[in-house]
Design an enzyme around this catalytic site. Sequence first.
Site, PDB file in Angstrom:
ATOM      1  N   LYS A 115       0.835  -1.203   0.000  1.00 39.55           N
ATOM      2  CA  LYS A 115       0.000   0.000   0.000  1.00 39.55           C
ATOM      3  C   LYS A 115       0.872   1.256   0.000  1.00 39.55           C
ATOM      4  O   LYS A 115       0.646   2.183  -0.790  1.00 39.55           O
ATOM      5  CB  LYS A 115      -0.927  -0.019   1.224  1.00 39.55           C
ATOM      6  CG  LYS A 115      -2.011   1.024   1.158  1.00 39.55           C
ATOM      7  CD  LYS A 115      -2.940   0.935   2.360  1.00 39.55           C
ATOM      8  CE  LYS A 115      -3.787  -0.316   2.309  1.00 39.55           C
ATOM      9  NZ  LYS A 115      -4.245  -0.769   3.613  1.00 39.55           N
TER      10      LYS A 115
ATOM     11  N   ARG B 162      -3.406   2.784   8.568  1.00 36.81           N
ATOM     12  CA  ARG B 162      -3.764   1.536   7.885  1.00 36.81           C
ATOM     13  C   ARG B 162      -2.542   0.644   7.696  1.00 36.81           C
ATOM     14  O   ARG B 162      -1.444   1.124   7.452  1.00 36.81           O
ATOM     15  CB  ARG B 162      -4.367   1.855   6.511  1.00 36.81           C
ATOM     16  CG  ARG B 162      -5.523   2.822   6.606  1.00 36.81           C
ATOM     17  CD  ARG B 162      -6.048   3.184   5.235  1.00 36.81           C
ATOM     18  NE  ARG B 162      -6.784   2.080   4.641  1.00 36.81           N
ATOM     19  CZ  ARG B 162      -7.229   2.098   3.387  1.00 36.81           C
ATOM     20  NH1 ARG B 162      -6.982   3.119   2.609  1.00 36.81           N
ATOM     21  NH2 ARG B 162      -7.912   1.082   2.927  1.00 36.81           N
TER      22      ARG B 162
ATOM     23  N   GLY C  24      -8.233  -7.865   4.172  1.00 42.34           N
ATOM     24  CA  GLY C  24      -9.091  -8.120   5.329  1.00 42.34           C
ATOM     25  C   GLY C  24      -8.388  -8.759   6.514  1.00 42.34           C
ATOM     26  O   GLY C  24      -9.009  -9.060   7.527  1.00 42.34           O
TER      27      GLY C  24
ATOM     28  N   MET D 254      -5.778  -7.496   8.319  1.00 44.84           N
ATOM     29  CA  MET D 254      -5.409  -6.544   9.364  1.00 44.84           C
ATOM     30  C   MET D 254      -6.332  -5.333   9.269  1.00 44.84           C
ATOM     31  O   MET D 254      -7.118  -5.224   8.349  1.00 44.84           O
ATOM     32  CB  MET D 254      -3.946  -6.176   9.221  1.00 44.84           C
ATOM     33  CG  MET D 254      -3.060  -7.374   9.534  1.00 44.84           C
ATOM     34  SD  MET D 254      -1.325  -7.087   9.284  1.00 44.84           S
ATOM     35  CE  MET D 254      -1.218  -6.867   7.568  1.00 44.84           C
TER      36      MET D 254
ATOM     37  N   ARG E  85      -3.906  -1.540  -6.040  1.00 47.02           N
ATOM     38  CA  ARG E  85      -3.121  -2.779  -5.948  1.00 47.02           C
ATOM     39  C   ARG E  85      -3.575  -3.715  -7.053  1.00 47.02           C
ATOM     40  O   ARG E  85      -4.672  -3.548  -7.596  1.00 47.02           O
ATOM     41  CB  ARG E  85      -3.293  -3.444  -4.577  1.00 47.02           C
ATOM     42  CG  ARG E  85      -4.724  -3.846  -4.291  1.00 47.02           C
ATOM     43  CD  ARG E  85      -4.848  -4.456  -2.899  1.00 47.02           C
ATOM     44  NE  ARG E  85      -6.250  -4.574  -2.542  1.00 47.02           N
ATOM     45  CZ  ARG E  85      -6.701  -4.775  -1.315  1.00 47.02           C
ATOM     46  NH1 ARG E  85      -5.870  -4.847  -0.313  1.00 47.02           N
ATOM     47  NH2 ARG E  85      -7.977  -4.894  -1.085  1.00 47.02           N
TER      48      ARG E  85
ATOM     49  N   HIS F   7      -2.786 -40.400   4.003  1.00 40.30           N
ATOM     50  CA  HIS F   7      -3.387 -41.237   2.964  1.00 40.30           C
ATOM     51  C   HIS F   7      -4.570 -40.526   2.327  1.00 40.30           C
ATOM     52  O   HIS F   7      -4.694 -40.435   1.105  1.00 40.30           O
ATOM     53  CB  HIS F   7      -3.819 -42.572   3.585  1.00 40.30           C
ATOM     54  CG  HIS F   7      -4.552 -43.449   2.643  1.00 40.30           C
ATOM     55  ND1 HIS F   7      -5.917 -43.484   2.573  1.00 40.30           N
ATOM     56  CD2 HIS F   7      -4.103 -44.283   1.696  1.00 40.30           C
ATOM     57  CE1 HIS F   7      -6.276 -44.321   1.632  1.00 40.30           C
ATOM     58  NE2 HIS F   7      -5.198 -44.836   1.080  1.00 40.30           N
TER      59      HIS F   7
ATOM     60  N   SER G 101      14.478 -40.921  -9.738  1.00 45.14           N
ATOM     61  CA  SER G 101      13.311 -40.079  -9.475  1.00 45.14           C
ATOM     62  C   SER G 101      13.322 -39.762  -7.980  1.00 45.14           C
ATOM     63  O   SER G 101      13.374 -40.674  -7.146  1.00 45.14           O
ATOM     64  CB  SER G 101      12.033 -40.812  -9.867  1.00 45.14           C
ATOM     65  OG  SER G 101      10.931 -40.006  -9.569  1.00 45.14           O
TER      66      SER G 101
ATOM     67  N   CYS H 274       9.048 -37.212  -8.006  1.00 42.87           N
ATOM     68  CA  CYS H 274       7.674 -37.724  -7.988  1.00 42.87           C
ATOM     69  C   CYS H 274       7.055 -37.632  -6.597  1.00 42.87           C
ATOM     70  O   CYS H 274       5.966 -38.125  -6.377  1.00 42.87           O
ATOM     71  CB  CYS H 274       7.610 -39.142  -8.530  1.00 42.87           C
ATOM     72  SG  CYS H 274       8.552 -40.319  -7.559  1.00 42.87           S
TER      73      CYS H 274
ATOM     74  N   TYR I 148      12.238 -33.562 -15.364  1.00 43.55           N
ATOM     75  CA  TYR I 148      10.783 -33.458 -15.262  1.00 43.55           C
ATOM     76  C   TYR I 148      10.327 -33.422 -13.807  1.00 43.55           C
ATOM     77  O   TYR I 148      11.069 -33.796 -12.897  1.00 43.55           O
ATOM     78  CB  TYR I 148      10.092 -34.631 -15.986  1.00 43.55           C
ATOM     79  CG  TYR I 148      10.300 -35.982 -15.341  1.00 43.55           C
ATOM     80  CD1 TYR I 148       9.481 -36.410 -14.295  1.00 43.55           C
ATOM     81  CD2 TYR I 148      11.321 -36.831 -15.759  1.00 43.55           C
ATOM     82  CE1 TYR I 148       9.674 -37.640 -13.692  1.00 43.55           C
ATOM     83  CE2 TYR I 148      11.522 -38.055 -15.158  1.00 43.55           C
ATOM     84  CZ  TYR I 148      10.695 -38.465 -14.126  1.00 43.55           C
ATOM     85  OH  TYR I 148      10.895 -39.664 -13.508  1.00 43.55           O
TER      86      TYR I 148
HETATM   87  C1  PEP Z   1       8.051 -40.499  -2.164  1.00 48.70           C
HETATM   88  O1  PEP Z   1       8.481 -41.085  -1.172  1.00 48.70           O
HETATM   89  O2  PEP Z   1       8.265 -39.312  -2.390  1.00 48.70           O
HETATM   90  C2  PEP Z   1       7.213 -41.202  -3.131  1.00 48.70           C
HETATM   91  C3  PEP Z   1       6.840 -40.624  -4.257  1.00 48.70           C
HETATM   92  O3  PEP Z   1       6.798 -42.448  -2.815  1.00 48.70           O
HETATM   93  P1  PEP Z   1       5.637 -42.762  -1.760  1.00 48.70           P
HETATM   94  O4  PEP Z   1       4.927 -41.501  -1.451  1.00 48.70           O
HETATM   95  O5  PEP Z   1       4.768 -43.761  -2.423  1.00 48.70           O
HETATM   96  O6  PEP Z   1       6.387 -43.331  -0.608  1.00 48.70           O
END
Ligand code: PEP
Length: 875
Positions: A23, A93, A102, A104, A337, A455, A765, A832, A852
């Site tokens: 601001k 302000r 909103g 503060m 803003r 999970h 990976s 991954c 990747y």
């Molecule tokens: C990991 O451990 O990052 C992974 C991709 O395998 P998982 O979550 O199945 O253990």
Amino acid sequence: MAKKYVYNFHEGNGSMRELLGGKGANLAEMMNLGMPVPYGFTVTTEACNQYYADDEKISVGIIAEIMNHLRDLEEESGKEFGSPENPLLVSVRSGARASMPGMMDTILNLGLNDEVVEGLATLTNNPRFAYDSYRRFIQMFADVVMGLSKAKFETVIDEIKEAKHVKLDTELDTDDLKLMVKKFKEFYREQLHDDFPTDPKEQLILAVEAVFKSWENPRAQYYRKMNDIPSSWGTAVNVQMMVFGNMGETSGTGVAFTRNPATGENKLYGEFLMNAQGEDVVAGIRTPQTIDHLKDIMPKAYEQFVDITKKLENHYKDMQDMEFTIENEKLFMLQTRNGKRTASAALKIACDMVAEGLLTKEEAILNVDPSQLDALLHPTFDGAALKDAQVITRGLPASPGAATGKVVFNAEDAKLAANAGHRVVLVRLETSPEDIEGMAAAQGVLTVRGGMTSHAAVVARGMGTCCVSGCGDIKVNEEEKYFTVNGLKFTENDYISLDGSTGNVYGEEVRTVPAKIVGDFETFMSWADEFRKLKVRTNADTPRDAKKAYEFGAEGIGLVRTEHMFFDGDRIKAIREMIVSKTVEQREKALAKLLPMQRGDFEKIYEAMHGLPVTIRYLDPPLHEFLPTEEEDIIALANEMNMGVADLKAVISNLHEFNPMMGHRGCRLAISYPEIAKMQTQAVIEAAINVNERKPHYHIVPEIMIPLVGDKNELAYVKKIVKETADQIIADKGVELTYKVGTMIEIPRAAVLADEIAEEAEFFSFGTNDLTQMTYGFSRDDAGSFLQDYYDKKVYEQDPFARLDQKGVGKLVKMAATLGRQTRPDIKLGICGEHGGDPSSIEFCHKVGLDYVSCSPFRVPIARLAASQAAIRNK
Ligand code: PEP
Ligand code: MG
């Protein structure tokens, strides 16, 4: 030279947002652009940090600097603070570096007391205005600075209105407002056992301090955590000469956006109220008018305003959200803003601005927040319905989306109800693999336990099902099918709604609207793809997920968690049979049941990906996630295996591990039971041969990934089994097929010895879920229970399972990438873990030079955009 903690607006500019907050920097910038901005100064974010460093005290030096700037402000404005003859009033302000709408608070009309108000009344010849300003000030000051609830003040206002038989504040006259001031002050004294402070300087310092304090209020803390804003940024405080929208019918105040923030339409959008101050517009007591009406009421001010909005948008090259006040027909800008907007508006604005020549494609790409795209992929709540709905509690926003339905307490009921055409929300203490079908059938999942990588969260995100997890306020009785929260009780037929993007839980049905993917989405994503270096793959365990990910633009699969293929229905029985087998024969019999299922799934997954690369990870089931716990499941399994129930229970109890996350998982299973790796190799290779036969142009090259490797010899052992099995099948079939064998880097030892491991691995990976767990030494399953204390006490600011810890875990990733390439320069590197879908972690992956990232299907578009932004930012 001593540090400077206070800046006049003339001394700042738009690039100083770190120091002056958004601001303050923008007010200075507007002033530099010659726009009508009331004079003022900014107390810096560093002053806020200093306040906390000094044990929540504003130092004498900073107070002196504020007072010096106040004197300058008096000079500039020609008015005097605290003087009844010619009073200067100010607004105070907050303004953090990132906008936190909103979160503060604001105090207006500061500087009034019983004498000054009289002076103001005489000077303006408008006593009503003077007392209106005074009562507003007392109310705001009491609320923001002293923490007195607004509600009581509202009751006083209502009482006075009732006595006068009027509905609107504007219908009250000077005497009513004088009475209001009196009653407000009485209430103040009653509650705080002290008089309302009459010294304007004291008021000012208390207000500045209140803004500093508001940086740590629970709302602000929560907002910061959700938006990745570090507490070390602090907030600035803007002290600005008041201009008055409540001076009568030639004054007013309003807010406007240069484009429609809901749709993106290129048309000035906003509203205003005559004879009002800021909070009236948002309070909803009087209905504001749309901005185009201002043209009729005050054409000159309107024209000037429109002209300024255009200049601001061109200057900032983004849609602006502005506040303005008109005092006696004279326009003042109070804020500008970059405006918050819906995801579809963001895309339309980005595409339009490129077409208008205002932005380059790169600039347009940087203007869209990747995580916003998610909203386009899931159903959303109807905005108006959500506004009226009541939040009953809040959990972790584990998987975005809007879910509304009847409460059910187990997966079976969820399935039955969904089959009967009902929408349901599954409420569980926590979820387990048995719940998977129920989760898929439900609109959303609410769990009491579990964090962002529990999970429930991982599976729900994978499926694109809305999920709120870790909602500890709720007491669930799964047996008797009810839950209670904050004194409310919900049973099976009651409706609730979940907002997976905020973690809010509503105690009622809230209307949803289906997600629409408009044409701009596609155009925008195609631009994003032009710039990125990282490929984006997906984590998909089923043909259904793979298909979805392909539609979202995934360029391959980076992780098929093969054990997840066995979550549902009859399949879980077969994998349980395999797990509890005592002999090789028993195990081979169970594996024989799994083989055709697995091969069939692999074929469908290869086909869903149209020949793009697919990395299949061998079994890695933390055993506790798969062992049966219900008596009836144990009996059924015993029957299936011709075992006594007691005997089976003994096996299960033998398999019990104290720390299953570090237990008999991953490649350790294949080392104990090579037949598992054999079966999986057979399924992978035969499926590839079958699909290549049907679709020769796919040229499938399976990528076989061995999990949880910590030593080169582990990988070498399993790889040998893989190769023997695969080569035999290929030779027997007389076909040509290449395949790759690689590993996950998810144990710190593997990262440290990545040069050795790369001798065996054709690709790495990074499994950053396990790598985070093992590097920190706390379990993915259990950390949720104490990490909240870490956030509360600022030991950590972020969940390391959601955002890659670049310093520690990231160092291992970097090291392993370098070591891996040393041994094998063309080694393919990917990630991954869940971090593969998190924008800031993706930027890190870009910088490290991975090939990747792989993430759940619904995060693929987000990752594509984040990867593109990373490439543009780090050119
Ligand atoms: C990991 O451990 O990052 C992974 C991709 O395998 P998982 O979550 O199945 O253990
Ligand atoms: Mg892992």
